[in-house]
Each structure stands twice: as structure tokens, then as C-alpha cells.
Design a protein around this motif. Structure first.
Motif, mmCIF file in Angstrom:
data_model
loop_
_atom_site.group_PDB
_atom_site.id
_atom_site.type_symbol
_atom_site.label_atom_id
_atom_site.label_comp_id
_atom_site.label_asym_id
_atom_site.label_seq_id
_atom_site.Cartn_x
_atom_site.Cartn_y
_atom_site.Cartn_z
ATOM 1 N N LEU A 129 0.860 -1.273 0.123
ATOM 2 C CA LEU A 129 0.045 -0.094 0.114
ATOM 3 C C LEU A 129 0.953 1.293 0.155
ATOM 4 N N GLN A 130 2.049 0.975 0.405
ATOM 5 C CA GLN A 130 3.090 2.429 0.511
ATOM 6 C C GLN A 130 3.708 2.553 -0.733
ATOM 7 N N LEU A 132 2.817 0.778 -4.116
ATOM 8 C CA LEU A 132 2.123 0.866 -5.052
ATOM 9 C C LEU A 132 1.216 2.179 -5.449
ATOM 10 N N PRO A 133 0.947 2.333 -6.696
ATOM 11 C CA PRO A 133 0.136 3.435 -7.014
ATOM 12 C C PRO A 133 -1.364 3.355 -6.495
ATOM 13 N N ARG A 134 -1.877 4.562 -6.259
ATOM 14 C CA ARG A 134 -3.260 4.108 -5.660
ATOM 15 C C ARG A 134 -4.364 3.368 -6.383
ATOM 16 N N THR A 135 -3.865 3.350 -7.651
ATOM 17 C CA THR A 135 -4.985 2.643 -8.694
ATOM 18 C C THR A 135 -4.935 1.230 -8.479
ATOM 19 N N TYR A 136 -3.641 0.717 -7.921
ATOM 20 C CA TYR A 136 -3.602 -0.805 -7.655
ATOM 21 C C TYR A 136 -3.972 -1.226 -6.216
ATOM 22 N N HIS A 137 -4.392 -0.500 -5.531
ATOM 23 C CA HIS A 137 -4.808 -0.782 -3.999
ATOM 24 C C HIS A 137 -6.278 -1.704 -4.029
ATOM 25 N N SER A 138 -6.936 -1.240 -4.939
ATOM 26 C CA SER A 138 -8.373 -2.158 -5.214
ATOM 27 C C SER A 138 -8.124 -3.655 -5.392
ATOM 28 N N PHE A 139 -6.823 -3.914 -5.963
ATOM 29 C CA PHE A 139 -6.476 -5.300 -6.389
ATOM 30 C C PHE A 139 -5.865 -6.070 -5.085
ATOM 31 N N PRO A 182 8.693 -5.397 -3.284
ATOM 32 C CA PRO A 182 8.178 -5.525 -1.942
ATOM 33 C C PRO A 182 7.770 -7.332 -1.996
ATOM 34 N N VAL A 183 7.410 -7.715 -3.052
ATOM 35 C CA VAL A 183 6.943 -9.111 -2.904
ATOM 36 C C VAL A 183 8.219 -9.964 -3.194
ATOM 37 N N ARG A 184 9.074 -9.574 -3.962
ATOM 38 C CA ARG A 184 10.211 -10.376 -4.140
ATOM 39 C C ARG A 184 11.000 -10.382 -2.996
ATOM 40 N N ARG A 185 11.175 -9.280 -2.128
ATOM 41 C CA ARG A 185 11.890 -9.219 -0.832
ATOM 42 C C ARG A 185 11.032 -10.176 0.344
ATOM 43 N N TRP A 186 9.913 -10.008 0.080
ATOM 44 C CA TRP A 186 8.976 -10.973 0.897
ATOM 45 C C TRP A 186 9.184 -12.471 0.837
ATOM 46 N N VAL A 187 9.553 -12.775 -0.390
ATOM 47 C CA VAL A 187 9.529 -14.361 -0.745
ATOM 48 C C VAL A 187 10.970 -14.610 -0.450
ATOM 49 N N MET A 188 11.886 -13.847 -0.585
ATOM 50 C CA MET A 188 13.147 -14.334 -0.429
ATOM 51 C C MET A 188 13.648 -14.290 0.862
ATOM 52 N N SER A 189 13.007 -13.249 1.932
ATOM 53 C CA SER A 189 13.514 -13.249 3.091
ATOM 54 C C SER A 189 12.926 -14.450 4.133
#
Length: 189
Positions: A129-130, A132-139, A182-189
Motif C-alpha cells: 500500500l505504501q 504501489l500507485p493508488r490505482t492498484y490498491h483495489s487489487f 516488496p513481493v520479491r523481498r517478502w518471498v526471499m526473506s
């Protein structure tokens, strides 16, 4: 000026008030919470999702849209997301917690096991949420709620597992969100 008399908010209530004694029995309250929130019927397996003529998985947002239909390149690295269980770590005295066993399959077929606590899912949501652009928040779907009294109950954990799998699938399989930093860091941490 007319004065309207409003009836008492509980005037038509047929329920009884229950007085809680000064001492709260945590086990009894936990049982009552489970009785109130969860029905004890077994969780039915999710129906098998349809597949496209070429075998691509459908979008997590619609059964009519196929992930292979996008005209641009997808930045997502995953093609399948499963959460196949959970493990309780520690004991009540030493600070127990639950770890969810995630299995991610990449586009190349590599299987990546990932073990995450609920708090790490919540941290990923905050980061997305921090960044991504606001248009992606609904996803980004809502995370399943916390339940302090039920967090170690198998019924609650089974329902949360299904909800977290849906949430993680929506994130990792999204063509734009699934490959973000953020997704890549989350998966690899």
C-alpha cells in the motif's frame, strides 16, 4: 416544534443480558467465542477452478479472464500459490506463534517453500500500500482478521489458511503486483 419520543434501543429485545463476574475464565470465553463465530461443520474443499483451453489458470479476480490473455508481459514470477498447512512454534509460556507453509511454483516450474507468520503477511500488505500507485490498491484484498482467543484453534487456522491462500494468490499472480520489489523481498526473506 413537535417532540418525538424515541423508544429505548433495547425495548424490543428478547435476549437476556449476561452479567460477567469480576474474574474472567479465559477458556470459557474462548469456547463461547468459538461457539459464536465458528460453526463446527467441516470445511468443504474449494471447487476446482476451471482452466482455459490452453491450460492456463484463470485470474483470481474472474473466471472469465485468463492470465494468458494479457497482451503485455507479466512481471509476476509465480504461476501457482498454495498454503498447504501451518505449524505452531513454541509454547504458551515462551511465546507461541503460528507459521503458514506456503508453496510457490514459478513460471519455470521451480518450487519455492516459504514459511511466514501472519504478521509477515500484514507487513507485506502495508509495504504494498505504501509502494504501489493508488490505482492498484483495489487489487489487494483484505487480509483475514485477527482473533486473539481463537488464534491456536484448528477451525480458525483452517479458515485463515484458505483466506491467506486467496490473498497471497491475488498478490503473487497479479501481472503487475506479482513482480514488484516488496513481493520479491517478502518471498526471499
Amino acid at each position: 416544534m413537535s417532540s418525538t419520543v424515541h423508544p429505548h434501543p433495547f425495548a424490543r429485545s428478547t435476549k437476556q443480558l449476561e452479567i460477567i463476574p469480576n474474574r474472567i475464565d479465559v477458556e470459557d470465553e474462548s469456547r463461547r467465542y468459538d461457539d459464536l463465530v465458528f460453526d463446527e461443520s467441516p470445511i468443504e474443499p474449494r471447487p476446482k477452478r476451471p482452466t482455459s483451453p490452453v491450460g492456463a489458470p484463470p485470474s483470481v479476480f474472474s473466471n472469465d479472464i485468463w492470465l494468458g490473455d494479457n497482451c503485455g508481459e507479466s512481471s509476476a514470477f509465480a504461476r501457482e500459490v498454495k498454503i498447504n498447512g501451518w505449524t505452531s512454534v513454541g509454547d504458551a509460556l515462551g511465546g507461541a506463534y503460528v507459521v503458514y507453509n506456503c508453496v510457490l511454483k514459478t513460471k519455470e516450474g521451480t518450487v519455492i517453500p516459504v514459511h511466514k507468520r501472519y504478521s509477515e503477511f500484514a507487513a507485506l500488505e502495508v509495504q504494498l500500500l505504501q509502494v504501489l500507485p493508488r490505482t492498484y490498491h483495489s487489487f489487494i484484498p483484505e487480509l483475514p482478521p485477527k482473533a486473539p482467543f481463537a488464534r491456536y484453534r484448528s477451525t480458525f487456522l483452517a479458515r485463515r489458511q484458505v483466506a491467506l491462500e486467496h490473498w497471497l494468490s491475488a498478490i503473487l499472480l497479479h501481472p503487475d503486483i506479482g513482480g514488484c520489489e516488496p513481493v520479491r523481498r517478502w518471498v526471499m526473506s
